[in-house]
Write a protein that holds these residues in place. Structure first.
Motif, mmCIF file in Angstrom:
data_model
loop_
_atom_site.group_PDB
_atom_site.id
_atom_site.type_symbol
_atom_site.label_atom_id
_atom_site.label_comp_id
_atom_site.label_asym_id
_atom_site.label_seq_id
_atom_site.Cartn_x
_atom_site.Cartn_y
_atom_site.Cartn_z
ATOM 1 N N UNK A 97 0.831 -1.204 0.000
ATOM 2 C CA UNK A 97 0.000 0.000 0.000
ATOM 3 C C UNK A 97 0.866 1.254 0.000
ATOM 4 N N UNK A 98 0.250 2.339 -0.400
ATOM 5 C CA UNK A 98 0.954 3.622 -0.411
ATOM 6 C C UNK A 98 1.034 4.196 0.997
ATOM 7 N N UNK A 99 1.953 5.125 1.193
ATOM 8 C CA UNK A 99 1.998 5.876 2.448
ATOM 9 C C UNK A 99 0.794 6.803 2.524
ATOM 10 N N UNK A 100 0.217 6.912 3.720
ATOM 11 C CA UNK A 100 -0.991 7.703 3.902
ATOM 12 C C UNK A 100 -0.681 8.976 4.685
ATOM 13 N N UNK A 101 -1.518 9.998 4.471
ATOM 14 C CA UNK A 101 -1.401 11.257 5.197
ATOM 15 C C UNK A 101 -2.550 11.386 6.188
ATOM 16 N N UNK A 102 -2.221 11.480 7.496
ATOM 17 C CA UNK A 102 -3.205 11.712 8.539
ATOM 18 C C UNK A 102 -3.097 13.163 8.994
ATOM 19 N N UNK A 103 -4.209 13.775 9.435
ATOM 20 C CA UNK A 103 -4.143 15.156 9.910
ATOM 21 C C UNK A 103 -3.383 15.243 11.231
ATOM 22 N N UNK A 104 -2.752 16.385 11.452
ATOM 23 C CA UNK A 104 -2.098 16.592 12.743
ATOM 24 C C UNK A 104 -3.176 16.977 13.747
ATOM 25 N N UNK A 105 -3.769 15.957 14.351
ATOM 26 C CA UNK A 105 -4.826 16.126 15.338
ATOM 27 C C UNK A 105 -4.653 15.038 16.377
ATOM 28 N N UNK A 106 -5.149 15.286 17.574
ATOM 29 C CA UNK A 106 -4.946 14.319 18.649
ATOM 30 C C UNK A 106 -5.523 12.953 18.295
ATOM 31 N N UNK A 107 -6.651 12.931 17.594
ATOM 32 C CA UNK A 107 -7.261 11.672 17.210
ATOM 33 C C UNK A 107 -6.427 10.859 16.252
#
Length: 288
Positions: free
Chosen positions: A263-273
């Motif tokens: 799979x590709x690398x994913x981008x998560x938001x910079x948020x506590x969750x």
């Protein structure tokens, strides 16, 4: 930066070396709290095992800002090529195949300073142990799993790990990069930060029961838990993170994605969750 075909091939994460202002106190913490096995102690250094590697953590009496992360290379020829590649990119590389390598319990040693203020040490033929790890308490330890690092704010550390060294990004959370060298989701986490050096050292434990048992033990021992217990959405790791000597954090982790590169690398938001799916709170800036 160097072509990706000529990257330095990392075999394995081997150890972390941490300077400490209180060697006796740090030694007590590593044994009584972490549950690591003391394998060697000198006037200036204390070596600890967590698995089949001779040691995975070393406390060194002196300046706490002197920190290093050690990685194994396959052979002396690979180390020579690594030194040449690093120097070609402007790094000042130290070589010490004598006393320095002996203190790392390896045959060859080269080291250089990362922009984030910690050293990377490359070793050849580091010592293994023929005896089972046996800690002073049953923490359910399975071994050194990873290291979280405070990288330079401009993400230049990440560039070195992925373009010069053989790391690959599994996921990003904001600008924090989770970097793998083998089938584990990550061995290095690089958090762009105004701080410097090692943020956290992570040791694996057997399962979720051991995460919770260790969390109860830490509370009873009056050790400050700073993050978790929780689960990381990007890696699916369970974790609990707590304060250690000289401002360095430690974590117990278990489970987690095994990465096959499909799979590709994913981008998560910079948020506590993005850092904890269970909703735990933290005061650590890099994890907020």
């Amino acid at each position: 930066m160097t072509d990706t075909l000529n990257r330095i091939p990392i075999e394995q994460l081997r150890y972390v070396r941490l300077g400490t202002a209180d060697l006796n106190g740090a030694t007590d913490f590593a044994q009584r709290i972490l549950g690591l096995q003391l394998v060697n102690r000198t006037e200036t250094e204390a070596y600890f095992r967590s698995d089949y590697r001779d040691h995975t953590l070393v406390y060194v009496a002196g300046d706490p800002s002197h920190q290093a992360v050690g990685f194994e290379l396959r052979d002396p020829e690979t180390l020579d090529r690594a030194v040449a590649a690093l120097e070609a990119q402007g790094f000042m590389v130290g070589r010490d195949d004598g006393e320095g390598a002996q203190r790392r319990k390896a045959r060859r040693l080269a080291s250089f300073r990362m922009p984030g203020g910690y050293d990377v040490e490359l070793v050849v033929r580091p010592l293994q142990s023929g005896w089972r790890y046996h800690g002073p308490r049953d923490a359910g330890m399975t071994g050194l799993e990873g290291v979280a690092l405070r990288g330079a704010p401009d993400a230049s550390d990440q560039d070195v790990w992925t373009r010069l060294l053989s790391g690959a990004v599994s996921d990003w959370v904001g600008e924090a990069a989770y970097i793998r060298f083998d089938e584990a989701h990550h061995r290095i986490a690089v958090h762009p930060s105004e701080g410097r050096g090692v943020l956290a050292v992570e040791f694996g434990v057997e399962d979720v029961d051991l995460i919770m048992q260790n969390a109860y033990f830490l509370r009873a021992a009056q050790v400050r838990i700073v993050d978790g217990p929780g689960r990381r959405p990007f890696s699916n790791q369970l974790f609990v993170t707590f304060a250690g000597p000289d401002g360095v954090l430690f974590s117990y982790v278990c489970e987690g994605e095994r990465f096959d590169g499909a799979r590709r690398a994913r981008q998560f938001p910079r948020a506590r969750g993005s850092f904890c799916a269970w909703g735990s709170e933290t005061a650590i800036a890099e994890y907020q």
